[in-house]
Scaffold this motif. Structure first.
Motif, PDB file in Angstrom:
ATOM      1  N   SER A 161      75.547  19.319  43.684  1.00  0.00           N
ATOM      2  CA  SER A 161      76.545  18.866  42.718  1.00  0.00           C
ATOM      3  C   SER A 161      76.550  19.770  41.496  1.00  0.00           C
ATOM      4  O   SER A 161      75.540  20.352  41.130  1.00  0.00           O
ATOM      5  CB  SER A 161      76.268  17.421  42.317  1.00  0.00           C
ATOM      6  N   GLN A 207      76.595  18.236  34.902  1.00  0.00           N
ATOM      7  CA  GLN A 207      77.497  17.433  34.054  1.00  0.00           C
ATOM      8  C   GLN A 207      78.135  18.345  33.008  1.00  0.00           C
ATOM      9  O   GLN A 207      77.459  19.133  32.375  1.00  0.00           O
ATOM     10  CB  GLN A 207      76.681  16.328  33.371  1.00  0.00           C
ATOM     11  N   ARG A 236      76.364  15.598  24.873  1.00  0.00           N
ATOM     12  CA  ARG A 236      75.695  15.531  26.176  1.00  0.00           C
ATOM     13  C   ARG A 236      75.984  16.800  26.961  1.00  0.00           C
ATOM     14  O   ARG A 236      77.054  17.388  26.841  1.00  0.00           O
ATOM     15  CB  ARG A 236      76.192  14.306  26.952  1.00  0.00           C
ATOM     16  N   GLY A 237      75.015  17.184  27.771  1.00  0.00           N
ATOM     17  CA  GLY A 237      75.203  18.322  28.665  1.00  0.00           C
ATOM     18  C   GLY A 237      75.211  19.676  27.960  1.00  0.00           C
ATOM     19  O   GLY A 237      75.632  20.668  28.540  1.00  0.00           O
TER      20      GLY A 237
END
Length: 154
Positions: free
Chosen positions: A2, A5, A85-86
Motif C-alpha cells: 500500500s 498515507q 499527519r504523514g
C-alpha cells in the motif's frame, strides 16, 4: 504493497491563549505630548499535545515608553492548533517554525492592535515578520536556552 498515507496539514483552531495589558501611569499617560518609543519582542513556541496535533504559539510583547515612563505594556499570546499527519520527521520543525506561525501572525497583529486601541492609544500595527529568518536564527542558537527572539525598536 500500500502507498504511504498522504501528508496532511490543517488549521483546526486559532485563538488568544493569553492577553495582558498594563497602564502603569494612567490616567497621566494620556497627557503625554511626546511620541513614545515602541519596543516589540516576538517569541514562538510549539509542542505536540496529542497524536497528530500540535499547538504553535506566538508571543508579542509591545512596550511604549516616554523616557523611563511606561505608557502601556501589552503581551499577547496567539495560538493555533494544527493537525499534521504523514509529514516526514525532518520536515516537521520548519513546518512548525515557519508555516504555522505565518498562519497565526495576522491574528496576533489584530489582537495587539485592538488591545492598544481599546486601552485608549492610537493603533500599533506589528510589522511583517520573516518567520523563515526567525527559524534560521533559532537553528543557529540551538545550543542556547530560550526560543527565538526578534527585537524591534521604533
Amino acid at each position: 504493497m500500500s502507498d504511504p498515507q498522504p501528508a496532511t496539514f490543517q488549521i483546526e483552531k486559532i485563538y488568544v491563549k493569553d492577553l495582558s495589558l498594563e497602564l502603569p501611569h494612567a490616567p497621566g499617560a494620556f497627557l503625554e505630548q511626546q511620541q513614545p518609543n515602541l519596543e516589540v519582542r516576538i517569541d514562538t513556541a510549539s509542542g505536540n499535545f496529542a497524536e497528530g496535533y500540535y499547538e504553535v504559539t506566538i508571543t508579542a510583547t509591545v512596550t511604549a515608553k516616554v523616557g523611563e515612563r511606561t505608557l502601556f505594556l501589552v503581551e499577547a499570546v496567539q495560538a493555533g492548533i494544527f493537525a499534521i499527519r504523514g509529514v516526514p520527521a525532518e520536515e516537521l520543525p520548519p513546518l512548525l517554525g515557519i508555516a504555522c506561525p505565518a498562519a497565526i501572525f495576522p491574528y496576533l497583529r489584530e489582537t495587539v492592535s485592538d488591545t492598544i486601541v481599546r486601552a485608549g492609544f492610537p493603533s500599533v500595527l506589528l510589522a511583517p515578520i520573516s518567520f523563515e529568518a526567525l527559524y534560521a536564527q533559532r537553528m543557529q542558537e540551538q545550543g542556547q536556552a530560550g526560543g527565538p527572539r526578534i527585537e524591534v525598536a521604533r
